[in-house]
Design a protein around this motif. Sequence first.
Motif, mmCIF file in Angstrom:
data_model
loop_
_atom_site.group_PDB
_atom_site.id
_atom_site.type_symbol
_atom_site.label_atom_id
_atom_site.label_comp_id
_atom_site.label_asym_id
_atom_site.label_seq_id
_atom_site.Cartn_x
_atom_site.Cartn_y
_atom_site.Cartn_z
ATOM 1 N N LEU A 46 17.276 37.836 -4.716
ATOM 2 C CA LEU A 46 16.146 37.758 -5.644
ATOM 3 C C LEU A 46 16.402 38.539 -6.923
ATOM 4 O O LEU A 46 16.018 38.107 -8.011
ATOM 5 C CB LEU A 46 14.867 38.265 -4.967
ATOM 6 C CG LEU A 46 14.102 37.245 -4.134
ATOM 7 C CD1 LEU A 46 12.912 37.905 -3.443
ATOM 8 C CD2 LEU A 46 13.625 36.084 -5.003
ATOM 9 N N LEU A 47 17.045 39.692 -6.800
ATOM 10 C CA LEU A 47 17.337 40.475 -8.002
ATOM 11 C C LEU A 47 18.444 39.833 -8.821
ATOM 12 O O LEU A 47 18.433 39.895 -10.060
ATOM 13 C CB LEU A 47 17.712 41.908 -7.628
ATOM 14 C CG LEU A 47 16.588 42.940 -7.604
ATOM 15 C CD1 LEU A 47 16.051 43.204 -8.996
ATOM 16 C CD2 LEU A 47 15.469 42.525 -6.675
ATOM 17 N N GLN A 48 19.384 39.193 -8.153
ATOM 18 C CA GLN A 48 20.486 38.545 -8.859
ATOM 19 C C GLN A 48 19.995 37.386 -9.721
ATOM 20 O O GLN A 48 20.517 37.146 -10.814
ATOM 21 C CB GLN A 48 21.532 38.042 -7.853
ATOM 22 C CG GLN A 48 22.331 39.143 -7.179
ATOM 23 C CD GLN A 48 23.244 39.881 -8.151
ATOM 24 O OE1 GLN A 48 24.007 39.263 -8.890
ATOM 25 N NE2 GLN A 48 23.149 41.205 -8.164
ATOM 26 N N ARG A 49 18.968 36.677 -9.261
ATOM 27 C CA ARG A 49 18.482 35.534 -10.045
ATOM 28 C C ARG A 49 17.230 35.852 -10.849
ATOM 29 O O ARG A 49 16.754 35.026 -11.615
ATOM 30 C CB ARG A 49 18.244 34.328 -9.142
ATOM 31 C CG ARG A 49 17.053 34.397 -8.207
ATOM 32 C CD ARG A 49 16.908 33.067 -7.487
ATOM 33 N NE ARG A 49 15.857 33.026 -6.490
ATOM 34 C CZ ARG A 49 14.590 32.746 -6.750
ATOM 35 N NH1 ARG A 49 14.207 32.524 -7.982
ATOM 36 N NH2 ARG A 49 13.698 32.700 -5.765
ATOM 37 N N GLY A 50 16.698 37.058 -10.679
ATOM 38 C CA GLY A 50 15.508 37.453 -11.421
ATOM 39 C C GLY A 50 14.301 37.521 -10.517
ATOM 40 O O GLY A 50 13.839 36.488 -10.014
ATOM 41 N N LEU A 51 13.800 38.723 -10.298
ATOM 42 C CA LEU A 51 12.684 38.915 -9.369
ATOM 43 C C LEU A 51 11.431 38.252 -9.913
ATOM 44 O O LEU A 51 11.007 38.542 -11.036
ATOM 45 C CB LEU A 51 12.451 40.417 -9.169
ATOM 46 C CG LEU A 51 11.514 40.830 -8.036
ATOM 47 C CD1 LEU A 51 12.049 40.340 -6.700
ATOM 48 C CD2 LEU A 51 11.368 42.351 -8.011
ATOM 49 N N PRO A 52 10.808 37.371 -9.148
ATOM 50 C CA PRO A 52 9.614 36.667 -9.636
ATOM 51 C C PRO A 52 8.432 37.616 -9.857
ATOM 52 O O PRO A 52 8.350 38.694 -9.269
ATOM 53 C CB PRO A 52 9.296 35.683 -8.517
ATOM 54 C CG PRO A 52 10.555 35.546 -7.725
ATOM 55 C CD PRO A 52 11.215 36.895 -7.813
ATOM 56 N N ALA A 53 7.513 37.184 -10.704
ATOM 57 C CA ALA A 53 6.253 37.898 -10.940
ATOM 58 C C ALA A 53 5.216 36.869 -11.371
ATOM 59 O O ALA A 53 5.555 35.737 -11.733
ATOM 60 C CB ALA A 53 6.421 38.965 -12.004
ATOM 61 N N ILE A 54 3.956 37.253 -11.317
ATOM 62 C CA ILE A 54 2.891 36.362 -11.771
ATOM 63 C C ILE A 54 3.010 36.157 -13.278
ATOM 64 O O ILE A 54 3.077 37.110 -14.047
ATOM 65 C CB ILE A 54 1.511 36.934 -11.413
ATOM 66 C CG1 ILE A 54 1.283 36.845 -9.901
ATOM 67 C CG2 ILE A 54 0.394 36.175 -12.138
ATOM 68 C CD1 ILE A 54 0.001 37.508 -9.437
ATOM 69 N N THR A 55 3.063 34.914 -13.705
ATOM 70 C CA THR A 55 3.174 34.595 -15.125
ATOM 71 C C THR A 55 1.866 34.082 -15.713
ATOM 72 O O THR A 55 1.690 34.098 -16.929
ATOM 73 C CB THR A 55 4.269 33.535 -15.349
ATOM 74 O OG1 THR A 55 3.990 32.379 -14.533
ATOM 75 C CG2 THR A 55 5.646 34.091 -14.976
ATOM 76 N N ASN A 56 0.946 33.631 -14.837
ATOM 77 C CA ASN A 56 -0.325 33.107 -15.338
ATOM 78 C C ASN A 56 -1.273 32.926 -14.156
ATOM 79 O O ASN A 56 -0.846 32.848 -13.009
ATOM 80 C CB ASN A 56 -0.109 31.761 -16.027
ATOM 81 C CG ASN A 56 -1.304 31.341 -16.865
ATOM 82 O OD1 ASN A 56 -2.182 32.145 -17.165
ATOM 83 N ND2 ASN A 56 -1.348 30.079 -17.240
#
Length: 209
Positions: A46-56
């Motif tokens: 997940l960190l290698q590809r970018g940890l998700p977060a709420i965007t909207n």
Amino acid sequence: MNSISLTLRDAEDNVVATISGNFSSDDIALLQRFVDAMARVRNTALLQRGLPAITNFHWSATGMSFSCQPYTDSELFELLHVLRHVILSQEATSFEKVAALLGRCFKNREFSDHLKALRNLFENGELSSYMQISVGGQPLFDGSLLRMWLNGTQYHTDEEKAAAWAELEGSLEAENARALVMNQLHSRVKALFLLEHVVNLVISKQSCA
């Protein structure tokens, strides 16, 4: 003892303060263990590809909906496994204990304020500084939500917390609940990286001594 001085700068690179503190060999060894634990976090999928977060998020006739990049259970479980040593308070290399060590060694008002901000980011998440939404009396942008999930379904099997989480998940729908969990984890990891930055400065200064 190792006497270490650091220069604190603001977002515009202006010098805020110069702080000094004494660190024992055991202190430095613990800080290095924290850095080693954080290296494992960085190497997760997940960190290698970018940890998700709420965007909207938005409200509709059927309720709230949160937008968050999807992730698999295996990715989540890998991240939770390596995070144990840095987010569980009883662990020697936990965020809580490393931040407390730095606070004891660097007795400075500006630095204490910085640590306080990091603790709030770690505990309650980034969105808690801007808004709050509650469902059935449970704040969604709050450390209690993540603790409920971790203690009821992941790191522990507290029946009361598991039941509370199941009820909340039923109200929110599973995908929304997953988005909220990942958003809280995202903030914890961000706080850990910011703490690690200070730790690396201390270690680099000690190496040059």
